[in-house]
Design a protein around this motif. Structure first.
Motif, PDB file in Angstrom:
ATOM      1  N   ARG A  98       0.831  -1.206   0.000  1.00 31.45           N
ATOM      2  CA  ARG A  98       0.000   0.000   0.000  1.00 31.45           C
ATOM      3  C   ARG A  98       0.868   1.259   0.000  1.00 31.45           C
ATOM      4  O   ARG A  98       0.603   2.232  -0.727  1.00 31.45           O
ATOM      5  CB  ARG A  98      -0.924   0.000   1.217  1.00 31.45           C
ATOM      6  CG  ARG A  98      -1.871   1.197   1.243  1.00 31.45           C
ATOM      7  CD  ARG A  98      -2.663   1.266   2.525  1.00 31.45           C
ATOM      8  NE  ARG A  98      -3.542   0.125   2.667  1.00 31.45           N
ATOM      9  CZ  ARG A  98      -3.461  -0.760   3.648  1.00 31.45           C
ATOM     10  NH1 ARG A  98      -2.519  -0.634   4.564  1.00 31.45           N
ATOM     11  NH2 ARG A  98      -4.304  -1.766   3.728  1.00 31.45           N
ATOM     12  N   LEU A 102       1.066   4.340  -2.757  1.00 32.46           N
ATOM     13  CA  LEU A 102       0.810   5.731  -2.400  1.00 32.46           C
ATOM     14  C   LEU A 102       2.023   6.616  -2.608  1.00 32.46           C
ATOM     15  O   LEU A 102       1.891   7.837  -2.641  1.00 32.46           O
ATOM     16  CB  LEU A 102       0.368   5.819  -0.928  1.00 32.46           C
ATOM     17  CG  LEU A 102      -0.994   5.191  -0.611  1.00 32.46           C
ATOM     18  CD1 LEU A 102      -1.281   5.268   0.871  1.00 32.46           C
ATOM     19  CD2 LEU A 102      -2.100   5.883  -1.392  1.00 32.46           C
ATOM     20  N   THR A 123      -5.076   2.993  -6.002  1.00 33.05           N
ATOM     21  CA  THR A 123      -4.689   4.265  -5.398  1.00 33.05           C
ATOM     22  C   THR A 123      -5.859   5.240  -5.399  1.00 33.05           C
ATOM     23  O   THR A 123      -6.108   5.940  -4.414  1.00 33.05           O
ATOM     24  CB  THR A 123      -3.504   4.867  -6.174  1.00 33.05           C
ATOM     25  OG1 THR A 123      -2.446   3.913  -6.222  1.00 33.05           O
ATOM     26  CG2 THR A 123      -3.007   6.131  -5.507  1.00 33.05           C
ATOM     27  N   TRP A 127      -7.668   7.018  -2.102  1.00 34.27           N
ATOM     28  CA  TRP A 127      -7.893   8.447  -1.936  1.00 34.27           C
ATOM     29  C   TRP A 127      -9.384   8.752  -1.815  1.00 34.27           C
ATOM     30  O   TRP A 127      -9.779   9.661  -1.067  1.00 34.27           O
ATOM     31  CB  TRP A 127      -7.293   9.202  -3.118  1.00 34.27           C
ATOM     32  CG  TRP A 127      -5.809   9.333  -3.056  1.00 34.27           C
ATOM     33  CD1 TRP A 127      -4.885   8.782  -3.904  1.00 34.27           C
ATOM     34  CD2 TRP A 127      -5.044  10.037  -2.073  1.00 34.27           C
ATOM     35  NE1 TRP A 127      -3.609   9.093  -3.506  1.00 34.27           N
ATOM     36  CE2 TRP A 127      -3.675   9.860  -2.390  1.00 34.27           C
ATOM     37  CE3 TRP A 127      -5.376  10.789  -0.960  1.00 34.27           C
ATOM     38  CZ2 TRP A 127      -2.654  10.428  -1.633  1.00 34.27           C
ATOM     39  CZ3 TRP A 127      -4.355  11.344  -0.196  1.00 34.27           C
ATOM     40  CH2 TRP A 127      -3.017  11.170  -0.534  1.00 34.27           C
TER      41      TRP A 127
END
Length: 330
Positions: A98, A102, A123, A127
């Motif tokens: 992860r 990011l 991603t 967000w």
């Protein structure tokens, strides 16, 4: 520092589709890739980048054996007999995967642009989830203000009722009675003013850094995601729901051991009872170590695998390789 530094490794078995058999060996994680080497021959059977992973799942092979699957560029890799447990390996791999998604493309010398459309989609989902959480927090804050206004209104109504009750009591007294009942009535108890207390509340302490971490307490077989928050007065460890697990004041910390640039342990010693110790693993730990070194310079211990990182924050000439290293020295 090399981008191929090993963060963690676990004994396990890998399903080789070509031979239709399970091969015992060791699964290794680096800042940018996942590898598997056979135990007997030492042959590297798996070697792919974290940015190429599109899914990590817990599954069962043959409906019996608990396994971990990694989907990479359309190929599904099966790992079983993971030690110390499947959950530990899953949490660590998912955390670094992860953070790799990011991280900004091209942040360091070893970083490569995210070419996987699935990675970009994930991603975007992350967000989007963060934005939804922010909107929910704002809505809850607004509702909290409404509840505060309602409570203030109820307190005002209660005060008006007390005044009305006192006036009715005086009016009900006989007209020929020369004394007022208020002469022997005890004064009402002073109610604390919540608004005044709130206005004099202590200001919140500034946050130096907050990063996602994996927390283990005394045993490596129980790892759970959480957060590490650094304050000028100490550090705080909380779970993924922001519930505080433990808070160390600066004077409570007896030593901080840096096992690798991505893993530390914080300990407080006691006499006559077990020490309080937590082990923290994070992809962004290189960002926290320089701050900890500034606050706890005499209590920091860099072990063998982290000796090269001790002066990395002060030596711009050191080649840190991976993007995560570059973020840590910033």
């Amino acid at each position: 520092m090399d981008a191929d530094i090993r963060i963690h490794s676990w004994p396990c078995s890998y399903y080789l589709d070509a031979g239709k058999q399970w091969i015992p060996g060791k699964l290794s994680l680096t800042p940018v890739s996942v590898k598997f080497a056979a135990a007997k021959s030492g042959q590297l059977l798996v070697d792919f980048r974290l940015s190429g992973i599109s899914e990590i799942k817990k599954e069962s092979s043959n409906l019996i054996f608990s396994s971990l699957t990694i989907l990479e560029n359309g190929t599904k890799h099966w790992f079983s007999s993971l030690q110390p447990s499947r959950n530990v390996v899953f949490h660590i791999l998912e955390h670094f995967w992860r953070e790799q998604l990011l991280s900004a493309p091209g942040a360091g010398a070893g970083a490569a642009p995210l070419e996987s459309s699935k990675g970009k989609e994930l991603t975007g989902m992350l967000w989007g989830s963060q934005k939804s959480l922010e909107d929910t927090a704002k809505a809850l804050h607004f509702q909290g203000e409404q509840f505060d206004n309602i409570m203030k209104g109820l307190h005002k109504i209660e005060g008006d009722m007390d005044v009305a009750d006192r006036l009715l009591t005086e009016l009900e007294s006989p007209s020929w009675w020369p004394f007022s009942t208020k002469l022997w009535k005890t004064p009402p108890e002073a109610k604390p003013k919540e608004s005044a207390a709130a206005s004099h509340s202590e200001p919140r302490e500034g946050i130096l850094l907050r990063i996602p971490v994996l927390v283990s307490h005394r045993t490596d077989s129980n790892v759970k995601p959480g957060k590490l928050t650094l304050f000028p007065s100490g550090l705080e460890i909380s779970d993924c729901n922001s519930q505080v697990i433990h808070r160390f004041a600066s004077r409570d910390v007896d030593d901080i051991r840096v096992h690798t640039p991505y893993e530390i342990s914080v300990r407080q010693r006691f006499i006559g009872k077990p020490d309080t110790s937590y082990r923290l693993l994070a992809a962004r730990m290189p960002e926290a170590i320089p701050i900890l070194e500034t606050q706890f310079s005499r209590k920091m211990q860099f072990l063998e695998d982290a000796l090269g990182f001790a002066g990395a924050g002060k030596s711009p000439q050191v080649d840190l390789g991976a993007s995560i290293w570059q973020a840590g020295t910033g």
